[in-house]
Design a protein around this motif. Structure first.
Motif, PDB file in Angstrom:
ATOM      1  N   ASP A 104     -33.141   1.053  43.893  1.00 44.76           N
ATOM      2  CA  ASP A 104     -33.825  -0.183  43.539  1.00 44.76           C
ATOM      3  C   ASP A 104     -35.331   0.083  43.612  1.00 44.76           C
ATOM      4  O   ASP A 104     -35.827   0.618  44.605  1.00 44.76           O
ATOM      5  N   HIS A 106     -37.639  -1.803  44.323  1.00 49.58           N
ATOM      6  CA  HIS A 106     -38.224  -2.487  45.472  1.00 49.58           C
ATOM      7  C   HIS A 106     -37.967  -1.733  46.778  1.00 49.58           C
ATOM      8  O   HIS A 106     -38.559  -2.058  47.808  1.00 49.58           O
ATOM      9  N   ASP A 107     -37.088  -0.748  46.745  1.00 43.80           N
ATOM     10  CA  ASP A 107     -36.775   0.059  47.928  1.00 43.80           C
ATOM     11  C   ASP A 107     -37.857   1.127  48.075  1.00 43.80           C
ATOM     12  O   ASP A 107     -37.829   2.154  47.409  1.00 43.80           O
ATOM     13  N   VAL A 120     -33.075  -5.948  50.678  1.00 51.82           N
ATOM     14  CA  VAL A 120     -33.096  -4.827  49.736  1.00 51.82           C
ATOM     15  C   VAL A 120     -32.378  -3.627  50.342  1.00 51.82           C
ATOM     16  O   VAL A 120     -31.618  -2.921  49.663  1.00 51.82           O
TER      17      VAL A 120
END
Length: 270
Positions: A104, A106-107, A120
């Protein structure tokens, strides 16, 4: 002798059902390439099962007659179990390549080293560790009744081996390596082999690497590859095929396909 070994590895004997190889995440670049490599390697009697959340992923025209697609959300345990029960009515499930997953953005944020929100993190571990186990558990329920050589191969990552960022993704991919070793011992008496492929940076059609969007990060990753070029999806796909069809005395192992990246590990800039 070599021809006899290949026959043993790819033929299912006298069963009325055709043998099959299952690829999860088949709508992605690595999964799609794995389908193509397997189609080239396996005899015509074999069928290929493409599994992806997307109902109509791209399948090359030449493979349409051999590929059976199933649109399944593999995070759903019941749906995954039902998938493999259905496949067992049609085929001998002999090899499974659990490719579905991914990082991801956002990770870890733009640099990869920022701390992800716990939500997340949970999602990343779910997609990259729990979901492959769902696949393994469901596949094992039907594969244990099939004779001959069988295998399950997970898609780990070079992130599992060093400081490459993406905390949730890296932790989950490291977990897959330990899971493969543990399951390999547990299922060895049944003749089911369990391994993992750990790709390094894989090039996308637009020249970027994986899902990285920051040009600075992409440039840094390219510099980290001793062979001077990132892996292609086909490079990784051939590793999956080798572990399933050629390396029939290999289990509990991780095959790293990274051009030497792990020998020159990335570290955060402070």
């Amino acid at each position: 002798m070599r021809q006899q070994q290949q026959q043993t590895a790819t033929d299912s004997g006298d069963s009325a059902l055709p043998p099959c190889a299952v690829v999860t995440g088949a709508g992605g670049r690595i999964g799609g390439a794995t389908l193509e490599v397997l189609a080239d390697r396996l005899p015509e009697r074999w069928r290929l099962v493409s599994v992806d959340r997307r109902p109509h992923p791209h399948v090359p025209d030449g493979l349409r007659m051999r590929v059976h697609h199933r649109a399944v959300d593999l995070t759903d345990v019941a749906a995954t179990e039902e998938l493999f029960r259905d496949l067992a009515d049609l085929f001998e499930v002999r090899h499974v390549m659990a490719v579905a997953g991914g990082a991801d953005p956002h990770d870890g944020g733009r640099s990869g080293f920022e701390l992800p929100d716990p939500t997340v993190f949970h999602a990343g571990v779910g997609a990259n560790l729990l979901m492959p186990y769902h696949v393994f558990h469901a596949a094992h329920g039907v594969m244990r009744h099939v004779p001959g050589d069988r295998s399950v191969t997970f898609c780990s990552s070079v992130n599992a081996l060093g400081a490459w960022g993406r905390p949730a993704y890296s932790a989950a991919k490291a977990g897959l390596i330990a899971l493969a070793r543990t399951l390999a011992v547990a299922t060895a008496p049944e003749g089911i082999r369990v391994n993992a492929v750990a790709p390094g940076s894989v090039v996308a059609p637009d020249g970027t690497l994986g899902r990285e969007e920051d040009p600075a990060v992409v440039a840094e990753l390219r510099r980290s590859i001793p062979l001077g070029k990132p892996a292609t999806p086909d490079d990784v796909a051939r590793a999956f095929a080798a572990l399933a069809l050629d390396l029939t005395h290999v289990t509990g192992q991780t095959l790293v396909v990274d051009g030497g990246q792990d020998a020159r590990r990335r570290t955060p800039k402070v």
